[in-house]
Write an enzyme that holds these catalytic residues in place. Structure first.
Site, PDB file in Angstrom:
ATOM      1  N   ASP A  38       7.870-111.341-127.845  1.00 26.79           N
ATOM      2  CA  ASP A  38       7.406-112.053-129.039  1.00 26.79           C
ATOM      3  C   ASP A  38       6.118-112.833-128.778  1.00 26.79           C
ATOM      4  OD1 ASP A  38       8.444-111.949-131.597  1.00 26.79           O
ATOM      5  OD2 ASP A  38      10.279-113.002-131.021  1.00 26.79           O
TER       6      ASP A  38
ATOM      7  N   GLN B  68      15.848-114.192-131.847  1.00 29.14           N
ATOM      8  CA  GLN B  68      15.642-114.100-133.295  1.00 29.14           C
ATOM      9  C   GLN B  68      15.509-115.493-133.909  1.00 29.14           C
ATOM     10  OE1 GLN B  68      15.214-111.208-134.920  1.00 29.14           O
ATOM     11  NE2 GLN B  68      15.027-112.182-136.908  1.00 29.14           N
TER      12      GLN B  68
ATOM     13  N   LYS C 105      15.219-103.282-136.222  1.00 29.57           N
ATOM     14  CA  LYS C 105      14.688-103.161-134.860  1.00 29.57           C
ATOM     15  C   LYS C 105      15.578-102.229-134.034  1.00 29.57           C
ATOM     16  CE  LYS C 105      12.947-107.876-135.147  1.00 29.57           C
ATOM     17  NZ  LYS C 105      13.321-109.285-135.050  1.00 29.57           N
TER      18      LYS C 105
HETATM   19  N1  GUN Z   1      12.366-113.780-137.522  1.00 25.97           N
HETATM   20  C1  GUN Z   1      11.580-113.222-138.485  1.00 25.97           C
HETATM   21  N2  GUN Z   1      10.517-112.602-137.933  1.00 25.97           N
HETATM   22  C2  GUN Z   1      10.626-112.769-136.588  1.00 25.97           C
HETATM   23  C3  GUN Z   1       9.829-112.364-135.481  1.00 25.97           C
HETATM   24  O1  GUN Z   1       8.772-111.720-135.614  1.00 25.97           O
HETATM   25  N3  GUN Z   1      10.286-112.739-134.251  1.00 25.97           N
HETATM   26  C4  GUN Z   1      11.425-113.479-134.100  1.00 25.97           C
HETATM   27  N4  GUN Z   1      11.780-113.811-132.864  1.00 25.97           N
HETATM   28  N5  GUN Z   1      12.179-113.860-135.099  1.00 25.97           N
HETATM   29  C5  GUN Z   1      11.788-113.508-136.348  1.00 25.97           C
END
Ligand code: GUN
Length: 287
Positions: free
Chosen positions: A116, A93, A49
């Site tokens: 998210d 996360q 990211k």
């Molecule tokens: N951990 C794995 N995939 C994701 C996601 O799409 N969002 C978040 N916040 N954590 C993750």
């Protein structure tokens, strides 16, 4: 005929459009990511990211917290980011350590910074057809975009979703319902999952179990979208047994290179949506 749903190629095309949006409005978006603990898988996701954000001119701010913290500490950190005018998007996360109260955490994120799409307000928006500015969970949106761009219609189709987690399964089901699909949702409690897989026009799999199903398990011409991943020390695998499923499917996502890049794209798109809303509305709530 090319059967591969190429998330790398598609996301690269979409990034060009997103870059134009950023440049035209002279946006300087900032995405803040909170990581609790130090899981190596999470480190890898966050690195992806961060790298992509940098290439797009999106500021990336990582807040790392020890895995022993209580919910109240995390709440304070989120409040700081909610009140920081420079921060456009907040991502926490997952997974979080067991002692953290997830519903509490997701209900205190500013819904206008919730990239998210986990805040109850944004979740509620999924009960209606989302608009271009709705903060839809990125993985779910990525699956829909991928099918849309490859002209795969879900209307009237039987879609079988394997896994009902908050990141993928649950929001995907809402989006598909809005689009006129007929849906079966399977979880690890489902008896005879293979029965459902065989009946599906479209399988969306978020199990995280290598070779969970094979070519013989699917209907001829089915569309297979994989989200689940299994990592060995040097390779990443999806849920379908790729070679046998490829022979029988009409379309399949590769792993890696399918839904993963689409998730990162929509996360950054959501960050841009937040920055655009801020520019338009100032700090007004629920815009
Ligand atoms: N951990 C794995 N995939 C994701 C996601 O799409 N969002 C978040 N916040 N954590 C993750």
């Amino acid at each position: 005929m090319n059967k591969i749903l190429d998330g790398i190629k598609l996301s690269e095309e979409l990034y060009l459009e997103l870059q134009t949006r950023i440049n035209k409005a002279k946006l300087k978006p900032t995405l803040a990511v909170i990581q609790v603990g130090n899981l190596s898988e999470s480190n890898l996701y966050i690195e992806h990211k961060k790298n992509k954000a940098k290439t797009m001119g999106i500021n990336f701010k990582l807040i790392s917290l020890p895995k022993t913290i209580q919910t109240s500490v995390l709440v304070k950190e989120i409040s700081k980011l909610n009140n920081d005018i420079k921060v456009d998007g907040i991502l926490i996360q997952l997974p979080l350590p067991k002692q953290i109260d997830l519903p509490q955490i997701f209900s205190i994120i500013d819904p206008n910074k919730d990239v998210d799409g986990f805040h109850p307000y944004n979740r509620g928006q999924l009960d209606f057809s989302p608009t271009e500015t709705t903060l839809v969970p990125p993985t779910a949106k990525g699956v829909i975009t991928l099918m849309d761009k490859y002209d795969i219609s879900v209307k009237g189709k039987h879609v079988v979703v394997l896994g009902a987690g908050i990141i993928s399964g649950k929001p995907i089901v809402k989006l598909l319902l809005n689009m006129g699909a007929t849906i079966s949702i399977c979880t690890k409690e489902t008896l005879n999952i293979k029965y459902f897989i065989k009946k599906a026009d479209i399988v969306i799999s978020a199990v995280g179990y290598r070779d969970f199903f094979h070519g013989k398990d699917i209907k001829k011409g089915a569309v297979i979208i994989n989200i689940g991943i299994t990592k060995t020390y040097n390779k990443v695998y999806g849920d379908p047994h790729f070679d046998s499923v490829l022979k029988k499917a009409s379309f399949i996502t590769p792993t890696p290179g399918g839904t993963g890049p689409m998730t990162v794209y929509h996360l950054l798109e959501n960050t841009v949506i937040c920055a655009e809303k801020k520019l338009k509305n100032g700090t007004k709530k629920h815009s």
